[in-house]
Design a protein around this motif. Structure first.
Motif, short mmCIF file in Angstrom:
data_model
loop_
_atom_site.label_atom_id
_atom_site.label_comp_id
_atom_site.label_asym_id
_atom_site.label_seq_id
_atom_site.Cartn_x
_atom_site.Cartn_y
_atom_site.Cartn_z
N UNK A 42 0.84 -1.20 0.00
CA UNK A 42 0.00 0.00 0.00
C UNK A 42 0.87 1.25 0.00
N UNK A 43 1.96 1.22 0.77
CA UNK A 43 2.89 2.36 0.80
C UNK A 43 3.43 2.64 -0.59
N UNK A 44 3.85 1.59 -1.30
CA UNK A 44 4.39 1.77 -2.65
C UNK A 44 3.31 2.29 -3.60
N UNK A 45 2.12 1.75 -3.46
CA UNK A 45 1.01 2.14 -4.34
C UNK A 45 0.64 3.61 -4.14
N UNK A 46 0.58 4.04 -2.87
CA UNK A 46 0.17 5.41 -2.55
C UNK A 46 1.35 6.38 -2.46
N UNK A 47 2.56 5.82 -2.40
CA UNK A 47 3.77 6.63 -2.24
C UNK A 47 3.70 7.48 -0.98
N UNK A 48 3.41 6.80 0.13
CA UNK A 48 3.32 7.46 1.44
C UNK A 48 4.11 6.64 2.46
N UNK A 49 4.26 7.20 3.66
CA UNK A 49 5.01 6.53 4.72
C UNK A 49 4.12 5.56 5.49
N UNK A 50 4.78 4.76 6.32
CA UNK A 50 4.07 3.82 7.18
C UNK A 50 3.15 4.56 8.13
N UNK A 51 3.63 5.71 8.64
CA UNK A 51 2.81 6.51 9.56
C UNK A 51 1.55 7.02 8.91
N UNK A 53 -0.07 5.53 6.45
CA UNK A 53 -0.96 4.37 6.34
C UNK A 53 -1.66 4.14 7.68
N UNK A 54 -0.90 4.23 8.75
CA UNK A 54 -1.47 4.04 10.09
C UNK A 54 -2.52 5.11 10.37
N UNK A 55 -2.24 6.36 10.03
CA UNK A 55 -3.22 7.44 10.24
C UNK A 55 -4.48 7.22 9.42
N UNK A 56 -4.34 6.75 8.19
CA UNK A 56 -5.51 6.46 7.36
C UNK A 56 -6.34 5.34 7.98
N UNK A 57 -5.66 4.35 8.53
CA UNK A 57 -6.34 3.23 9.16
C UNK A 57 -7.07 3.68 10.43
N UNK A 58 -6.38 4.46 11.27
CA UNK A 58 -6.97 4.92 12.53
C UNK A 58 -8.16 5.84 12.29
N UNK A 59 -8.04 6.69 11.27
CA UNK A 59 -9.12 7.63 10.98
C UNK A 59 -10.32 6.97 10.31
N UNK A 60 -10.14 5.70 9.89
CA UNK A 60 -11.24 4.98 9.25
C UNK A 60 -11.32 5.21 7.75
N UNK A 61 -10.37 5.92 7.20
CA UNK A 61 -10.38 6.16 5.75
C UNK A 61 -9.93 4.94 4.96
N UNK A 62 -9.17 4.07 5.61
CA UNK A 62 -8.68 2.86 4.95
C UNK A 62 -8.90 1.68 5.89
N UNK A 63 -9.77 0.78 5.50
CA UNK A 63 -10.12 -0.38 6.33
C UNK A 63 -9.04 -1.45 6.18
N UNK A 64 -8.73 -2.10 7.30
CA UNK A 64 -7.77 -3.20 7.26
C UNK A 64 -8.31 -4.38 8.05
#
Length: 87
Positions: A42-51, A53-64
């Motif tokens: 997901x990091x490679x796909x979105x070109x973002x950091x691990x943090x 991804x974690x923020x997206x997950x915590x905020x509910x924008x990205x379900x895991x």
């Protein structure tokens, strides 16, 4: 008290019924088959950091789904988030 006798034929009928049920489940899951991605993917796909991804997950924008300590993300969920089709 009433007792029933189970024959080999009864067991064979049960086995065949179970096999048919499993086949139906497999076919239906193949239709809904979606690739599961790890955080690194997901990091490679979105070109973002691990943090991020974690923020997206915590905020509910990205379900895991967490399996054994590893967060897995559906490719369709990631794509929907990119396209703004998420929640």
């Amino acid at each position: 008290m009433s007792q029933e006798v189970i024959t080999k034929d009864d067991l064979e009928k049960l086995r065949r019924a179970l096999i048919e049920d499993i086949k139906i489940l497999i076919r239906s899951s193949e239709k809904d088959n979606d690739e599961w991605l790890r955080c690194a993917d997901v990091r490679k796909l979105l070109k973002v950091s691990t943090g991020t991804i974690q923020n997206l997950r915590i905020s509910g924008k990205l379900k895991s789904n967490k399996v054994g300590g590893i967060h897995l993300y559906r490719r369709s969920d990631v794509e929907n988030m990119i396209l703004g089709k998420g929640k």
